[in-house]
Design a protein around this motif. Structure first.
Motif, PDB file in Angstrom:
ATOM      1  N   LYS A  15       0.814  -0.706  -0.296  1.00 46.08           N
ATOM      2  CA  LYS A  15       0.057   0.107   0.167  1.00 46.08           C
ATOM      3  C   LYS A  15       0.894   0.798   0.267  1.00 46.08           C
ATOM      4  O   LYS A  15       1.931   0.936   0.560  1.00 46.08           O
ATOM      5  N   PRO A  16       0.597   2.492  -0.749  1.00 48.02           N
ATOM      6  CA  PRO A  16       1.747   3.365  -0.767  1.00 48.02           C
ATOM      7  C   PRO A  16       1.523   4.007   0.273  1.00 48.02           C
ATOM      8  O   PRO A  16       0.506   4.468   1.392  1.00 48.02           O
ATOM      9  N   VAL A  17       2.644   4.761   0.777  1.00 53.72           N
ATOM     10  CA  VAL A  17       2.995   5.437   1.824  1.00 53.72           C
ATOM     11  C   VAL A  17       2.294   7.010   1.858  1.00 53.72           C
ATOM     12  O   VAL A  17       3.602   7.419   0.596  1.00 53.72           O
ATOM     13  N   THR A  18       2.148   7.766   2.415  1.00 51.85           N
ATOM     14  CA  THR A  18       2.465   9.132   2.209  1.00 51.85           C
ATOM     15  C   THR A  18       3.331  10.038   3.039  1.00 51.85           C
ATOM     16  O   THR A  18       3.005   9.838   4.498  1.00 51.85           O
ATOM     17  N   LYS A  19       3.931  11.138   2.471  1.00 58.66           N
ATOM     18  CA  LYS A  19       4.974  11.897   3.378  1.00 58.66           C
ATOM     19  C   LYS A  19       4.044  13.391   3.401  1.00 58.66           C
ATOM     20  O   LYS A  19       4.203  13.863   2.691  1.00 58.66           O
ATOM     21  N   TYR A  20       3.573  13.737   4.646  1.00 56.90           N
ATOM     22  CA  TYR A  20       3.295  15.572   4.823  1.00 56.90           C
ATOM     23  C   TYR A  20       4.044  16.391   5.172  1.00 56.90           C
ATOM     24  O   TYR A  20       4.814  16.215   6.279  1.00 56.90           O
ATOM     25  N   VAL A  21       4.643  17.782   4.477  1.00 56.22           N
ATOM     26  CA  VAL A  21       5.482  17.959   4.931  1.00 56.22           C
ATOM     27  C   VAL A  21       4.520  20.162   5.287  1.00 56.22           C
ATOM     28  O   VAL A  21       3.887  20.193   4.941  1.00 56.22           O
ATOM     29  N   LEU A  22       5.293  19.983   7.198  1.00 51.46           N
ATOM     30  CA  LEU A  22       4.641  21.407   7.381  1.00 51.46           C
ATOM     31  C   LEU A  22       6.111  22.180   7.302  1.00 51.46           C
ATOM     32  O   LEU A  22       6.941  21.764   7.880  1.00 51.46           O
ATOM     33  N   THR A  23       5.646  23.123   7.318  1.00 47.02           N
ATOM     34  CA  THR A  23       6.592  24.356   7.054  1.00 47.02           C
ATOM     35  C   THR A  23       6.225  25.462   7.430  1.00 47.02           C
ATOM     36  O   THR A  23       4.845  25.665   6.836  1.00 47.02           O
ATOM     37  N   ASN A  24       6.834  25.740   8.398  1.00 45.73           N
ATOM     38  CA  ASN A  24       6.079  27.384   9.435  1.00 45.73           C
ATOM     39  C   ASN A  24       6.512  28.526   8.417  1.00 45.73           C
ATOM     40  O   ASN A  24       7.703  28.291   8.154  1.00 45.73           O
ATOM     41  N   ASN A  25       6.483  29.715   9.687  1.00 47.11           N
ATOM     42  CA  ASN A  25       6.878  31.071   8.778  1.00 47.11           C
ATOM     43  C   ASN A  25       8.254  31.029   8.898  1.00 47.11           C
ATOM     44  O   ASN A  25       8.921  32.074   7.949  1.00 47.11           O
ATOM     45  N   ASN A  26       9.068  30.367   9.782  1.00 52.02           N
ATOM     46  CA  ASN A  26      10.404  30.680   9.951  1.00 52.02           C
ATOM     47  C   ASN A  26      11.367  29.180   9.096  1.00 52.02           C
ATOM     48  O   ASN A  26      12.508  29.464   9.763  1.00 52.02           O
ATOM     49  N   GLY A  27      10.495  28.530   8.856  1.00 49.53           N
ATOM     50  CA  GLY A  27      11.261  27.962   7.802  1.00 49.53           C
ATOM     51  C   GLY A  27      10.950  26.297   8.665  1.00 49.53           C
ATOM     52  O   GLY A  27      12.385  25.434   8.179  1.00 49.53           O
ATOM     53  N   VAL A  28      10.977  26.299   9.696  1.00 43.84           N
ATOM     54  CA  VAL A  28      10.915  24.836  10.632  1.00 43.84           C
ATOM     55  C   VAL A  28       9.766  23.098   9.743  1.00 43.84           C
ATOM     56  O   VAL A  28       8.694  24.801   9.176  1.00 43.84           O
ATOM     57  N   GLU A  59      15.458   8.700   4.083  1.00 40.82           N
ATOM     58  CA  GLU A  59      14.305   9.163   2.583  1.00 40.82           C
ATOM     59  C   GLU A  59      14.266   7.564   2.194  1.00 40.82           C
ATOM     60  O   GLU A  59      13.431   7.536   1.377  1.00 40.82           O
ATOM     61  N   ASN A  60      14.293   6.652   3.150  1.00 40.42           N
ATOM     62  CA  ASN A  60      13.779   5.412   2.461  1.00 40.42           C
ATOM     63  C   ASN A  60      13.041   4.550   3.347  1.00 40.42           C
ATOM     64  O   ASN A  60      13.494   4.357   4.231  1.00 40.42           O
ATOM     65  N   LEU A  61      12.070   4.299   3.251  1.00 37.73           N
ATOM     66  CA  LEU A  61      10.810   3.928   4.045  1.00 37.73           C
ATOM     67  C   LEU A  61      11.350   2.389   4.695  1.00 37.73           C
ATOM     68  O   LEU A  61      11.455   1.924   6.035  1.00 37.73           O
ATOM     69  N   ASP A  62      12.248   1.636   3.576  1.00 43.21           N
ATOM     70  CA  ASP A  62      12.712   0.398   4.101  1.00 43.21           C
ATOM     71  C   ASP A  62      13.169  -0.174   5.690  1.00 43.21           C
ATOM     72  O   ASP A  62      13.908  -0.437   6.361  1.00 43.21           O
ATOM     73  N   GLU A  63      14.475   1.727   5.481  1.00 44.99           N
ATOM     74  CA  GLU A  63      14.733   1.437   6.685  1.00 44.99           C
ATOM     75  C   GLU A  63      14.646   1.641   8.244  1.00 44.99           C
ATOM     76  O   GLU A  63      14.913   1.219   8.969  1.00 44.99           O
ATOM     77  N   TYR A  64      12.875   2.663   7.603  1.00 45.73           N
ATOM     78  CA  TYR A  64      12.166   2.258   9.153  1.00 45.73           C
ATOM     79  C   TYR A  64      12.060   1.464   9.541  1.00 45.73           C
ATOM     80  O   TYR A  64      11.375   0.993  10.410  1.00 45.73           O
ATOM     81  N   THR A  65      11.205   0.115   8.506  1.00 50.68           N
ATOM     82  CA  THR A  65      10.465  -0.542   8.892  1.00 50.68           C
ATOM     83  C   THR A  65      11.231  -2.359   8.907  1.00 50.68           C
ATOM     84  O   THR A  65      10.869  -3.135   9.323  1.00 50.68           O
ATOM     85  N   ASN A  66      12.583  -2.001   8.855  1.00 51.97           N
ATOM     86  CA  ASN A  66      13.634  -3.490   8.856  1.00 51.97           C
ATOM     87  C   ASN A  66      14.324  -3.365   9.681  1.00 51.97           C
ATOM     88  O   ASN A  66      15.729  -3.811   9.762  1.00 51.97           O
ATOM     89  N   ASN A  67      13.601  -2.459  11.206  1.00 50.94           N
ATOM     90  CA  ASN A  67      14.665  -2.897  12.267  1.00 50.94           C
ATOM     91  C   ASN A  67      13.597  -3.338  13.568  1.00 50.94           C
ATOM     92  O   ASN A  67      12.820  -2.561  13.577  1.00 50.94           O
ATOM     93  N   GLY A  68      14.041  -3.696  15.078  1.00 58.20           N
ATOM     94  CA  GLY A  68      13.763  -2.809  15.934  1.00 58.20           C
ATOM     95  C   GLY A  68      13.447  -2.202  16.130  1.00 58.20           C
ATOM     96  O   GLY A  68      12.130  -1.968  17.587  1.00 58.20           O
ATOM     97  N   PHE A  69      14.197  -1.112  15.953  1.00 55.29           N
ATOM     98  CA  PHE A  69      14.261   0.297  16.798  1.00 55.29           C
ATOM     99  C   PHE A  69      12.724   1.830  16.972  1.00 55.29           C
ATOM    100  O   PHE A  69      13.352   2.227  17.645  1.00 55.29           O
ATOM    101  N   CYS A  70      11.886   1.098  15.738  1.00 59.22           N
ATOM    102  CA  CYS A  70      10.532   2.100  15.922  1.00 59.22           C
ATOM    103  C   CYS A  70      10.816   3.038  15.900  1.00 59.22           C
ATOM    104  O   CYS A  70      10.137   4.172  16.111  1.00 59.22           O
TER     105      CYS A  70
END
Length: 346
Positions: A15-28, A59-70
């Protein structure tokens, strides 16, 4: 410029995963995935006009899902461990999945962190940006009693606060003690550990635990131990004192003074001036100093011990089995809300 952008971020179980990028007025910028409500990045402007991440990121979803670090995911129904996966509510006994030896950890293998959440909506005003995610779990899905409906709202404002508000309802007695499992390291990407960071925690004691990291019920004074962060302390110095422990670092439970106005903890990099202040309305901060050399890879290159520091704001671990640790029960016709807030300086 206040903005919410969307971009594809790979697939999870087809299933597709989507990233949402929130940017404030200060560039955070806060990057949030619908998968696991994951805080994928938290970028602040640098003095040379670039951006630096405050958290371990990929930037790679697999690096989040292939380890036990949550890594960077939302955790629940119950963060931390439940002894023997067993508890009672109003005299009724329950048994949930035992996914770490005989204990239950982080809501079991099908907890919050295992799903793509629904995106209920985003909001943009002159002062803040927000995204609300939701998830419904049944007992068949995660072994915990009752069908729970959870929302998690991330809000980034122009005062450089990122707030995470959890809300939940259930159709039966159940437990609710969620957190966010973000790993922090705001040092330069070339710095391989959290050693140079300074940590402050508003805490007088930590919990004694057994070999399975289950609290015994006893509180231990922080003073005069490596657990004392009542003044900003260089993490490398504290970790050095923990080198002789089985973990080679921290995986421990601090009792903290809950507050959304007074800092529960701060973490700063003296070299860059980047600093994160954490606020929480609950009484515990679990800190894990990533004591492993799991071959997973992040932005700091090859993983080695102490690459990042997880700072999990929640109610004290195994609270359901200890009087005086806090109430994590959720009953029908009740709504529970918890808030974690991070303020960044740069």
């Amino acid at each position: 410029m206040m903005n919410i952008a969307q971009e594809p971020f790979g697939t999870y179980k087809g299933k597709p995963v989507t990233k949402y990028v929130l940017t404030n007025n200060n560039g955070v910028q806060a990057g949030i995935l619908d998968f696991a409500g994951l805080l994928q990045s938290f970028k602040v402007p640098t003095k040379d006009g670039g951006k630096a991440d405050m958290v371990l990121t990929s930037e790679n979803l697999d690096e989040y899902t292939n380890n036990g670090f949550c890594t960077d995911r939302l955790i629940g129904r119950v963060a931390g461990r439940i002894a023997n996966g067993h508890f009672s509510i109003n005299g009724k006994e329950y048994q949930v999945e035992q996914n770490e030896g005989k204990n239950s950890l982080h809501g079991g293998t099908n907890g919050f962190y295992s799903y793509i959440w629904n995106v209920d909506g985003t909001k943009k005003t002159a002062d803040y940006l927000s995204i609300t995610l939701s998830l419904t779990l049944t007992e068949e899905m995660d072994t915990f009693p009752g069908t729970i409906h959870v929302t998690a709202t991330y809000t980034l404002d122009n005062d450089d606060n990122l707030t995470l508000k959890f809300s939940a309802t259930s159709d039966a007695d159940t437990l609710f003690n969620p957190t966010n499992h973000t790993y922090w390291n705001m040092a330069a990407a070339s710095v391989k550990t959290v050693d140079q960071l300074k940590l402050y925690v508003n805490s007088k004691d930590h919990l004694e635990v057994d070999d399975g990291k289950i609290p015994t019920g006893k509180r231990l004074d922080n003073a005069g131990t490596p657990f004392d962060f009542s003044k900003p302390t260089r993490l490398g110095d504290a970790l050095q004192k923990m080198a002789s422990t089985k973990e080679n670092g921290f995986d421990d439970i601090w009792e903290v003074e809950p507050s959304l106005t007074k800092p529960v903890a701060t973490l700063e990099d003296p070299e860059s001036g980047r600093k994160m202040t954490l606020y929480s309305d609950r009484n515990a901060l679990i800190m894990y100093s990533m004591n492993s050399d799991d071959p997973a890879v992040y932005n700091h290159g090859q993983v080695h011990p102490h690459l990042g520091l997880a700072m999990e704001a929640q109610t004290l671990s195994d609270a359901i089995n200890h009087d005086g640790f806090g109430d994590i029960t959720l009953h029908p016709n009740e709504e529970k809300n918890y808030t974690i807030k991070w303020h960044v300086e740069y």
